[in-house]
Design an enzyme around this catalytic site. Structure first.
Site, PDB file in Angstrom:
ATOM      1  N   HIS A 108       0.802  -1.229   0.000  1.00  0.00           N
ATOM      2  CA  HIS A 108       0.000   0.000   0.000  1.00  0.00           C
ATOM      3  C   HIS A 108       0.839   1.285   0.000  1.00  0.00           C
ATOM      4  O   HIS A 108       0.545   2.241   0.719  1.00  0.00           O
ATOM      5  CB  HIS A 108      -0.962   0.006   1.181  1.00  0.00           C
ATOM      6  CG  HIS A 108      -2.041  -1.039   1.114  1.00  0.00           C
ATOM      7  ND1 HIS A 108      -2.514  -1.552  -0.072  1.00  0.00           N
ATOM      8  CD2 HIS A 108      -2.730  -1.674   2.101  1.00  0.00           C
ATOM      9  CE1 HIS A 108      -3.457  -2.455   0.185  1.00  0.00           C
ATOM     10  NE2 HIS A 108      -3.602  -2.552   1.493  1.00  0.00           N
ATOM     11  N   HIS A 182      -9.342   2.398   0.569  1.00  0.00           N
ATOM     12  CA  HIS A 182      -9.302   1.240   1.461  1.00  0.00           C
ATOM     13  C   HIS A 182     -10.361   1.346   2.560  1.00  0.00           C
ATOM     14  O   HIS A 182     -10.084   1.080   3.732  1.00  0.00           O
ATOM     15  CB  HIS A 182      -7.906   1.123   2.086  1.00  0.00           C
ATOM     16  CG  HIS A 182      -7.524  -0.255   2.512  1.00  0.00           C
ATOM     17  ND1 HIS A 182      -8.265  -0.998   3.400  1.00  0.00           N
ATOM     18  CD2 HIS A 182      -6.462  -1.031   2.169  1.00  0.00           C
ATOM     19  CE1 HIS A 182      -7.674  -2.163   3.604  1.00  0.00           C
ATOM     20  NE2 HIS A 182      -6.577  -2.212   2.871  1.00  0.00           N
ATOM     21  N   GLU A 317     -11.565  -3.302  -2.790  1.00  0.00           N
ATOM     22  CA  GLU A 317     -10.656  -2.273  -3.298  1.00  0.00           C
ATOM     23  C   GLU A 317     -10.423  -2.469  -4.799  1.00  0.00           C
ATOM     24  O   GLU A 317      -9.673  -3.359  -5.191  1.00  0.00           O
ATOM     25  CB  GLU A 317      -9.326  -2.359  -2.556  1.00  0.00           C
ATOM     26  CG  GLU A 317      -9.431  -2.322  -1.041  1.00  0.00           C
ATOM     27  CD  GLU A 317      -8.254  -3.022  -0.389  1.00  0.00           C
ATOM     28  OE1 GLU A 317      -7.102  -2.601  -0.615  1.00  0.00           O
ATOM     29  OE2 GLU A 317      -8.483  -4.016   0.332  1.00  0.00           O
TER      30      GLU A 317
END
Length: 352
Positions: A108, A182, A317
């Protein structure tokens, strides 16, 4: 009633800069609260079948928890959503080492990815929506990524109870770019999400190794616990004896969407909560969507007067596939100079 947007203080960062919370309200009374810290969606108040609002999004009520292990609650993710194996990739003959923040892998965007950056914010209204424009310039070398990237993300709460998110980026060097949001959802606003009924419009997923890095080619979902082509309760098969479920301690996998040709916004997933009647549809232009069933949440995580325990929230996502910079067989995630990264996703709410 017209959609409105207001702002309020959200707390100070460790360096003394102040974050702001923006409250978007549409004509139906649906509320989205979003901060310029990491573009985090902190709250989403959505009506049930009786018109009663509940906050269906995990989050915190000030900036401090977001600077710690926030589980990426509601955050903008970048430069790269999901994992890159060993935090390394080779591009145009040069090898790059990214921040390693998930075992031996990069996750991420790194420990200080876009989710911990203070974005520049501008608000807007249209006859049918209220919105927030966030911009950030990511310098060359940030978290190990090549090139300076200029990123714009537009949140728009529409009067049809859709929260739309548009992503744009340009860069002065070739760089991976794979942006997403997210948010963690619980359509009941409490309890676990195991009774939520999920449909994913994809007939394959990317199997992973024990580090949750894609291993081999995409596999068909037919005959597996990953077959959500028709609605199944999230908890129906989550604890079956299955190697892939074991690696993720439940669902934490990328699904390959069965998209039509073209770049239009298409339905990727649908979740219904039988108790409240709330329905969430996730729309995207992306080729994949990561489904995560909150397997690493625990009772020590709390905010807004709630405890975010084990499997109390799920994530959907939209994105390109994990580890794509190391997988030439996957759709490319490389943004090159003189190109524009552009994609759109939406969370659309309704009731049954």
């Amino acid at each position: 009633m017209q959609a409105t947007i207001t702002e309020s203080p959200f707390g100070k960062l460790p360096d003394g800069r102040e974050a702001t919370l923006y409250t978007l309200t549409n004509a139906n009374g649906m509320i989205a609260r979003i901060s310029n810290l990491g573009g985090v969606i902190t709250e989403l108040h959505v009506p049930d079948r009786d018109g009663v609002l509940a906050d269906v999004c995990h989050g915190f009520d000030n900036v401090t928890p977001y600077m710690g292990d926030s589980h990426y609650f509601g955050a903008l993710i970048g430069r790269y959503g999901n994992r890159i194996a060993n935090g390394r990739f080779t591009l145009d003959g040069a090898e790059y080492q990214l921040d390693v923040n998930n075992g031996v892998n990069h996750l991420h965007g790194g420990a200080d990815g876009f989710h911990r950056r203070l974005w520049t914010a501008e608000t807007f209204n249209t006859p049918k929506s209220a919105g927030l424009i966030l911009t950030y310039i990511s310098p060359d070398g940030e978290q190990g990524y090549p090139g300076t990237a200029e990123v714009t993300v537009i949140y728009e709460l529409r009067n049809d109870n859709e929260l739309r998110i548009a992503f744009h980026a340009i860069a002065d060097k070739a760089t991976p770019m794979n942006l997403t949001n997210h948010a963690y959802f619980n359509l009941a606003g409490k309890g676990d999400i195991l009774g939520h009924e999920l449909t994913i419009f994809g007939d394959a997923f990317t199997p992973v190794d024990s580090g949750l890095i894609p291993a081999g080619a995409p596999a068909k979902v037919a005959g597996t616990p990953f077959d959500f082509r028709t609605p199944h309760a999230i908890g129906e098969r989550i604890d079956q004896q299955d190697e892939q479920l074991g690696y993720g301690s439940g669902y934490d996998h990328n699904f390959v969407l069965s998209k039509k040709e073209g770049e239009g916004l298409e339905l990727a997933a649908r979740v219904a909560d039988p108790a409240s009647g709330r329905v969430l549809e996730v729309l995207t232009r992306e080729p994949g969507i990561q489904f995560y069933s909150g397997n690493f949440l625990h009772d020590g995580v709390s905010g807004k007067g709630r405890i975010y325990g084990y499997r109390s929230g799920f994530c959907l996502e939209p994105q390109h596939f994990p580890d794509s910079p190391n997988r030439p067989d996957f759709p490319s995630t490389i943004l090159r100079p003189n190109e524009e990264y552009s994609t759109v996703m939406a969370y659309r709410f309704s009731v049954v």
